[in-house]
Design a protein around this motif. Structure first.
Motif, mmCIF file in Angstrom:
data_model
loop_
_atom_site.group_PDB
_atom_site.id
_atom_site.type_symbol
_atom_site.label_atom_id
_atom_site.label_comp_id
_atom_site.label_asym_id
_atom_site.label_seq_id
_atom_site.Cartn_x
_atom_site.Cartn_y
_atom_site.Cartn_z
ATOM 1 N N HIS A 249 0.869 -1.188 0.000
ATOM 2 C CA HIS A 249 0.000 0.000 0.000
ATOM 3 C C HIS A 249 0.906 1.238 0.000
ATOM 4 N N PRO A 250 1.519 1.553 -1.182
ATOM 5 C CA PRO A 250 2.506 2.641 -1.224
ATOM 6 C C PRO A 250 1.955 3.975 -0.727
ATOM 7 N N GLU A 251 0.634 4.179 -0.909
ATOM 8 C CA GLU A 251 0.069 5.464 -0.440
ATOM 9 C C GLU A 251 0.151 5.557 1.078
ATOM 10 N N VAL A 252 0.011 4.413 1.751
ATOM 11 C CA VAL A 252 0.121 4.418 3.218
ATOM 12 C C VAL A 252 1.586 4.626 3.615
ATOM 13 N N LEU A 253 2.479 3.966 2.881
ATOM 14 C CA LEU A 253 3.912 4.117 3.171
ATOM 15 C C LEU A 253 4.319 5.593 3.044
ATOM 16 N N ASN A 254 3.834 6.266 1.982
ATOM 17 C CA ASN A 254 4.157 7.694 1.813
ATOM 18 C C ASN A 254 3.589 8.524 2.948
ATOM 19 N N ALA A 255 2.345 8.216 3.332
ATOM 20 C CA ALA A 255 1.704 8.981 4.413
ATOM 21 C C ALA A 255 2.487 8.807 5.712
ATOM 22 N N VAL A 256 2.975 7.592 5.958
ATOM 23 C CA VAL A 256 3.718 7.314 7.185
ATOM 24 C C VAL A 256 5.068 8.014 7.166
ATOM 25 N N ARG A 257 5.682 8.059 5.984
ATOM 26 C CA ARG A 257 6.971 8.764 5.888
ATOM 27 C C ARG A 257 6.775 10.253 6.189
ATOM 28 N N ALA A 258 5.606 10.780 5.787
ATOM 29 C CA ALA A 258 5.345 12.206 6.028
ATOM 30 C C ALA A 258 4.959 12.456 7.487
ATOM 31 N N ASP A 259 4.351 11.492 8.122
ATOM 32 C CA ASP A 259 3.895 11.680 9.504
ATOM 33 C C ASP A 259 4.058 10.368 10.282
ATOM 34 N N GLY A 260 5.186 10.249 10.976
ATOM 35 C CA GLY A 260 5.538 9.019 11.684
ATOM 36 C C GLY A 260 4.516 8.600 12.732
ATOM 37 N N ARG A 261 3.676 9.566 13.188
ATOM 38 C CA ARG A 261 2.688 9.194 14.217
ATOM 39 C C ARG A 261 1.676 8.186 13.681
ATOM 40 N N LEU A 262 1.552 8.119 12.344
ATOM 41 C CA LEU A 262 0.593 7.168 11.759
ATOM 42 C C LEU A 262 1.018 5.718 11.965
ATOM 43 N N LEU A 263 2.275 5.504 12.367
ATOM 44 C CA LEU A 263 2.740 4.118 12.553
ATOM 45 C C LEU A 263 1.909 3.362 13.586
ATOM 46 N N ASP A 264 1.445 4.061 14.611
ATOM 47 C CA ASP A 264 0.591 3.384 15.601
ATOM 48 C C ASP A 264 -0.666 2.822 14.932
ATOM 49 N N ARG A 265 -1.202 3.594 13.984
ATOM 50 C CA ARG A 265 -2.413 3.143 13.290
ATOM 51 C C ARG A 265 -2.090 1.968 12.357
ATOM 52 N N VAL A 266 -0.877 2.002 11.765
ATOM 53 C CA VAL A 266 -0.465 0.884 10.893
ATOM 54 C C VAL A 266 -0.404 -0.405 11.724
ATOM 55 N N VAL A 267 0.212 -0.318 12.888
ATOM 56 C CA VAL A 267 0.356 -1.504 13.736
ATOM 57 C C VAL A 267 -1.023 -2.031 14.142
ATOM 58 N N GLU A 268 -1.903 -1.126 14.528
ATOM 59 C CA GLU A 268 -3.218 -1.548 15.025
ATOM 60 C C GLU A 268 -4.078 -2.149 13.908
ATOM 61 N N GLU A 269 -4.046 -1.503 12.734
ATOM 62 C CA GLU A 269 -4.845 -2.036 11.623
ATOM 63 C C GLU A 269 -4.260 -3.366 11.140
ATOM 64 N N THR A 270 -2.929 -3.527 11.231
ATOM 65 C CA THR A 270 -2.337 -4.822 10.860
ATOM 66 C C THR A 270 -2.841 -5.910 11.806
ATOM 67 N N LEU A 271 -2.911 -5.595 13.091
ATOM 68 C CA LEU A 271 -3.387 -6.594 14.062
ATOM 69 C C LEU A 271 -4.793 -7.069 13.700
ATOM 70 N N ARG A 272 -5.638 -6.125 13.255
ATOM 71 C CA ARG A 272 -6.999 -6.507 12.866
ATOM 72 C C ARG A 272 -6.996 -7.264 11.545
ATOM 73 N N TRP A 273 -6.270 -6.736 10.567
ATOM 74 C CA TRP A 273 -6.326 -7.203 9.172
ATOM 75 C C TRP A 273 -5.662 -8.567 9.002
ATOM 76 N N GLU A 274 -4.504 -8.775 9.640
ATOM 77 C CA GLU A 274 -3.809 -10.061 9.543
ATOM 78 C C GLU A 274 -3.374 -10.459 10.955
ATOM 79 N N SER A 275 -4.320 -10.902 11.753
ATOM 80 C CA SER A 275 -4.045 -11.218 13.158
ATOM 81 C C SER A 275 -2.977 -12.312 13.232
ATOM 82 N N PRO A 276 -1.853 -12.048 13.936
ATOM 83 C CA PRO A 276 -0.752 -13.023 13.958
ATOM 84 C C PRO A 276 -1.167 -14.360 14.564
#
Ligand code: HEM
Length: 395
Positions: A249-276
């Protein structure tokens, strides 16, 4: 009655690429399904609300179910305990794992240093396979070094043992051999920590008292044997899937590079989307029902966390990775009394690792010549992550 093989075409540890269409059919047509599994017949709960109903009711749905499966190699641990015994044992480790305990000392800096050490090995190459070279090694290093204070060189061996342990459903002899190997390794360590306790988790357990009694060596070794896969196997998968999500999802990668605070949301949505961790199991203590389906006493009930987290009744367009959605309430860490004791640590490690990777690997992209994908049934994560990036080395 279908078997797991018939439903998904594999065993619990096979690299099933996409179980989600089957879960969707089950949620729509047979949300509390009776299936044949490796440990006998069990009910498979796939809807979000039904998952919560099972996990919130520890009286009717006991964790003693785990004694029949994973407990065979972990020994008796909090995973299979109920009631007051569970609370007493859980209290021993939770203080060391609160957000405050994790962030008030030098742990975040040590975690960051571990991530940098690993990146140093491939940063000048311009390409890497991040599962083998990073995600597989990182959480076990952090855990064995920072929490157990074991030599760094032993970390990789520990991860292989952890993988063997959780393959109990598919390869019991291998799992038992790993359980024994961990005990042989840790016995002398425990003896030394009893003599001369430090600040680590093994010393903490060695000196702890439950009801005024010290834990026995067996109890401590079982605890450690649980913590190794619980602390590393899961986080490595979370981190891999979060990277996979960013790379696809390159658009998400770009958004995260612009605003590192979004990483928390990436981690949380990953937990939901592909639960380990895709399943947790309970055993009924009485004749009962779930979502209108009657279940007799002493039956195993498996909750498919990955399916509950993709239930369209709770999460619209559940298959979409969307960091701006409301992912609150996902059950990737379970729910209720056995809610993951290491959730804060898992999140912290994943976040720091992602920060370091993005900082050190400019223009990070997937290598299109490989078809890496997220796979797995009981546990899910990418089979590999081939990437390319710009090298900053002066020539
Ligand atoms: C980041 C990834 C992680 C995921 C997805 C995860 C998932 C889970 C889940 C689903 C459970 C519930 C089991 C049940 O209800 O039967 C659990 C329990 C547990 N987890 Fe984690 N976990 C993660 C990281 C960690 C870490 C880093 C630790 C390190 C200490 C840890 C330690 C534990 C322990 C001790 C339990 C047992 C809690 C109890 O039975 O009361 N986990 N985990």
């Amino acid at each position: 009655m279908p078997t797991t093989v018939e439903l998904f075409g594999g065993t619990m540890m096979s690299p099933v690429p996409n179980p989600y269409p089957v879960y969707k059919r089950l949620r729509d047509e047979w949300p509390v399904a009776l299936v044949d599994g490796i440990f006998g017949q069990h009910y498979l709960v796939t809807r979000y609300e039904d998952a919560l109903a099972v996990l919130r009711d520890a009286e009717r749905f006991s964790s003693r179910a785990n004694a029949r499966g994973i407990g065979l190699v972990f020994g008796r641990t909090i995973l299979e305990m109920d009631g007051i015994e569970h609370i007493r044992h859980r209290r021993l480790i939770t203080p060391a794992l609160t957000p405050r305990a994790l962030t008030s000392g030098d742990l975040p800096a040590a975690i960051r240093a571990t991530a940098h050490d690993l990146v140093d090995r491939f940063v000048d190459r311009g390409h890497a396979e991040l599962v083998e070279e990073f995600t597989f090694l990182f959480p076990i290093r952090v855990f064995t070094k920072q929490f157990l204070q074991l030599p760094e060189d032993d970390a990789k061996q520990f991860h292989f043992w952890a993988l063997d342990l959780i393959s109990i459903a598919d390869d019991p002899p291998r799992a038992f051999a790993a359980a024994q190997a961990i005990v042989e390794y840790l016995k002398p360590v425990l003896a030394r920590r009893r003599e001369n306790p430090g600040e680590d988790l093994i010393s903490l357990l060695a000196t702890a008292r439950v009801e005024g009694e010290q834990l026995t060596d067996d109890e401590i070794l079982s605890f450690c044997r649980l913590l190794v896969p619980a602390g590393a196997e899961t986080t490595y998968r979370l981190l891999g899937s979060a990277l996979f999500a960013l790379l696809t999802h390159p658009e998400v990668l770009n958004a995260v590079r612009a605003d590192g605070r979004l990483l928390d949301r990436v981690v949380e949505e990953t937990l939901r989307w592909e639960s380990p961790v895709q399943y947790v199991t309970r055993e009924t203590t009485v004749d009962t029902e779930v979502g209108g389906t009657k279940i007799a006493r002493n039956m195993l009930v498996s909750v498919a966390l990955g399916s509950a987290n993709r239930d369209e009744r709770r999460y619209p367009e559940p298959d979409r990775f969307d960091i701006h959605r409301d992912f609150e309430g996902h059950v990737a860490f379970g729910f209720g009394r056995h809610y993951c004791a290491g959730s804060h640590l898992g999140r912290l490690e994943a976040r720091i690792a992602l920060e370091v990777l993005l900082e050190r690997l400019p223009d990070l992209v997937r290598d299109p010549s490989f078809e890496d994908q997220i796979v797995g049934l009981a546990f899910r994560s990418p089979n590999a992550l081939h990437v390319r990036y710009r090298t900053t080395k002066m020539v």
